[in-house]
Design an enzyme around this catalytic site. Structure first.
Site, PDB file in Angstrom:
ATOM      1  N   HIS A  74       0.847  -1.362   0.135  1.00  0.00           N
ATOM      2  CA  HIS A  74       0.148  -0.071  -0.027  1.00  0.00           C
ATOM      3  C   HIS A  74       0.677   1.016   0.123  1.00  0.00           C
ATOM      4  CE1 HIS A  74       0.435   1.011   4.159  1.00  0.00           C
ATOM      5  NE2 HIS A  74       0.754   0.181   4.302  1.00  0.00           N
ATOM      6  N   ASP A  76      -0.371   4.268   0.653  1.00  0.00           N
ATOM      7  CA  ASP A  76      -0.953   5.288   1.683  1.00  0.00           C
ATOM      8  C   ASP A  76      -0.301   5.596   3.332  1.00  0.00           C
ATOM      9  OD1 ASP A  76      -2.549   3.255   2.319  1.00  0.00           O
ATOM     10  OD2 ASP A  76      -3.478   4.560   3.598  1.00  0.00           O
ATOM     11  N   ASP A 106       6.708   1.159   7.018  1.00  0.00           N
ATOM     12  CA  ASP A 106       5.711   1.174   6.708  1.00  0.00           C
ATOM     13  C   ASP A 106       4.603   1.687   5.725  1.00  0.00           C
ATOM     14  OD1 ASP A 106       2.403  -0.020   6.684  1.00  0.00           O
ATOM     15  OD2 ASP A 106       2.326   0.868   9.296  1.00  0.00           O
ATOM     16  N   GLU A 141      -4.481   1.569   2.647  1.00  0.00           N
ATOM     17  CA  GLU A 141      -4.763   0.550   3.740  1.00  0.00           C
ATOM     18  C   GLU A 141      -5.063   1.077   5.634  1.00  0.00           C
ATOM     19  OE1 GLU A 141      -3.073  -2.736   6.333  1.00  0.00           O
ATOM     20  OE2 GLU A 141      -2.491  -0.709   5.845  1.00  0.00           O
ATOM     21  N   GLU A 142      -4.249   2.565   5.532  1.00  0.00           N
ATOM     22  CA  GLU A 142      -4.507   2.499   6.912  1.00  0.00           C
ATOM     23  C   GLU A 142      -5.290   3.375   7.601  1.00  0.00           C
ATOM     24  OE1 GLU A 142      -1.784   2.193   8.682  1.00  0.00           O
ATOM     25  OE2 GLU A 142      -0.057   2.004   7.232  1.00  0.00           O
ATOM     26  N   GLU A 172      11.064  -8.819   9.522  1.00  0.00           N
ATOM     27  CA  GLU A 172      12.743  -8.524  10.404  1.00  0.00           C
ATOM     28  C   GLU A 172      12.909  -9.574  11.243  1.00  0.00           C
ATOM     29  OE1 GLU A 172       9.682  -7.369  10.479  1.00  0.00           O
ATOM     30  OE2 GLU A 172       9.474  -5.306  11.001  1.00  0.00           O
TER      31      GLU A 172
HETATM   32 ZN   LIG Z   1       1.308  -0.782   6.579  1.00  0.00          ZN
END
Ligand SMILES: [Zn+2]
Length: 435
Positions: A74, A76, A106, A141-142, A172
């Site tokens: 994503h 955004d 992110d 998405e957020e 990670e």
């Molecule tokens: Zn994300």
């Protein structure tokens, strides 16, 4: 190194588009990615509920029919307050071996690595022997995916139908008992938010005895949650995660968790939340006026539930703590019921991830985990039940203990060496899966 440079440059350009959601305003960033992928030979389209907020679907067809692998991401981000940052959050500045900016982790970092890797494959003339490589970059998405993954899966499922998804959520590494384990997100918990209510009798607040204060009734109910959570649950994806850490079959979940935490206390918040129904009261409401004793008080509780478990299980767990609703002075009403989902671990795709990890790091392994929140992956698992979806963005300079505090926080940044590492991963994955 050309690939790493391309991914780094792409990430800087992506960070300079402000895609804070709301409002998102993803179109300019999506147009830039569209142009890059089209130049590299992908069939591209921008589709969405509105013109300003499109999703990008890019497709590289193979020589024959076969499985479809989707790189999902994503574009955004959440907001950023420049006053709290060391650098301008939309600068994409490179400093001390890191690339800084909102979205670096992110998840514009992964967008850049996936797109740069896909473009390099396309330009080099690679085409899948069978199947398709899809690159899907969503908006929104957020803020719930209404315009993004949910919209795609519900309105144009044939355009995004796929067999395998690699998305955000983990990747990670952590060091555990002297061994490097790369986290792999195999599932996400469900969301069962509910409203608790207590009833009383209204009256003039100047004479407390004249009413029955519902707010004070609620205090009694909430006190039963203070410092307490439901017991741990045993469920397949959670047990697999514990087994990857302990290296042996799990007989007793509590005992396995205790052993893991003895070796690495920093896993406590995640593991204890991952392995149970969690209850967090977040909002309370009672009287509308200062001088009226409330006859009703409501509390909203954010409740997260292990994959596959439903409302009956939640009610049982809540009753264990609060007592039965009928006799314990409260009522419970669900406002949101989303069952969590997960993908199995014994798949070919997981085999390819494990192979990559071993090539880099012969002693390393994978550590499957279930996210306590959720990502776009759950829309794909729901729409395409056979689809295997994993969260995997491999990083090893920064461990999961380094990245988590920076996500949705000031000074978000990614190590340049991890951009190189992850873009190489995406560059190698598609040919190894699709031939
Ligand atoms: Zn994300």
């Amino acid at each position: 190194m050309a690939l790493a440079h391309e991914a780094t440059d792409l990430l800087q350009r992506l960070i300079r588009f402000n895609t804070v959601n709301p409002p998102g305003n993803e179109r300019p960033a999506q147009e830039m990615l569209h142009a890059e992928l089209e130049r590299a030979g992908f069939e591209c389209e921008l589709v969405g509920a509105t013109g300003e907020r499109p999703n990008l679907i890019a497709r590289l067809r193979g020589h024959e029919d076969g499985p479809k692998l989707c790189y999902l991401s994503h574009v955004d981000t959440v907001l950023a307050d420049p006053a709290e940052w060391t650098v301008d959050p939309w600068s994409g500045e490179i400093r001390d071996g890191y690339l800084w900016g909102r979205g670096a982790l992110d998840m514009k970092g992964q967008v850049a690595c996936e797109v740069a890797a896909a473009c390099a494959l396309g330009r080099a003339g690679w085409r899948p022997a069978r199947g398709e490589l899809l690159v899907v970059v969503t908006c929104d998405e957020e803020a719930g995916a209404t315009y993004g993954a949910q919209w795609l899966c519900e309105n144009v499922p044939d355009k995004v139908r796929c067999d395998m998804v690699v998305n955000e959520g983990a990747g990670e590494a952590i060091e555990f008992r002297g061994r490097r384990l790369y986290t792999l997100c195999v599932g996400e918990k469900g969301v069962f938010r509910f409203r608790l209510a207590t009833e009383g009798r209204a009256g003039h607040a100047s004479m407390p005895g004249i009413g029955d204060n519902a707010l004070l009734r609620m205090v009694e109910v909430l006190a039963r949650l203070d410092g307490r959570q439901p017991p741990l649950d045993s469920y397949p994806a959670g047990v697999e995660s514990l087994e990857a850490l302990t290296g042996e079959p799990v007989v007793d979940v509590s005992e396995a968790v205790a052993r893991v935490l003895g070796a690495e206390p920093r896993l406590r918040d995640h593991l204890e939340s991952m392995m149970r129904v969690t209850l967090s009261p977040t909002m309370i409401r009672a009287s509308e006026k200062e001088n009226v004793i409330p006859s009703r008080c409501t509390v909203r509780v954010d409740c997260r539930v292990p994959p596959g478990m439903g409302d009956e299980h939640v009610r049982t767990r809540v009753q264990d703590l609060l007592g039965p609703a009928e006799t314990s002075g409260y009522t419970l009403e669900f406002s949101e019921e989303i069952v969590g989902n997960s993908s199995p671990l014994d798949t070919q795709l997981a085999g390819h991830l494990r192979e990559f990890v071993r090539r880099q790091d012969p002693e390393a392994g994978l550590m499957p985990l279930v996210l306590t929140g959720f990502t776009d992956s759950h829309w794909f698992r729901k729409a395409f039940p056979e689809c295997v979806a994993y969260g995997f963005f491999p990083q090893r300079v920064m461990s999961r203990f380094d990245t988590l505090p920076l996500i949705h926080a000031p000074d978000e940044r990614i190590a340049l060496d991890d951009i190189e590492f992850a873009s190489r991963f995406f560059n190698e994955l598609a040919p190894s899966v699709l031939g």
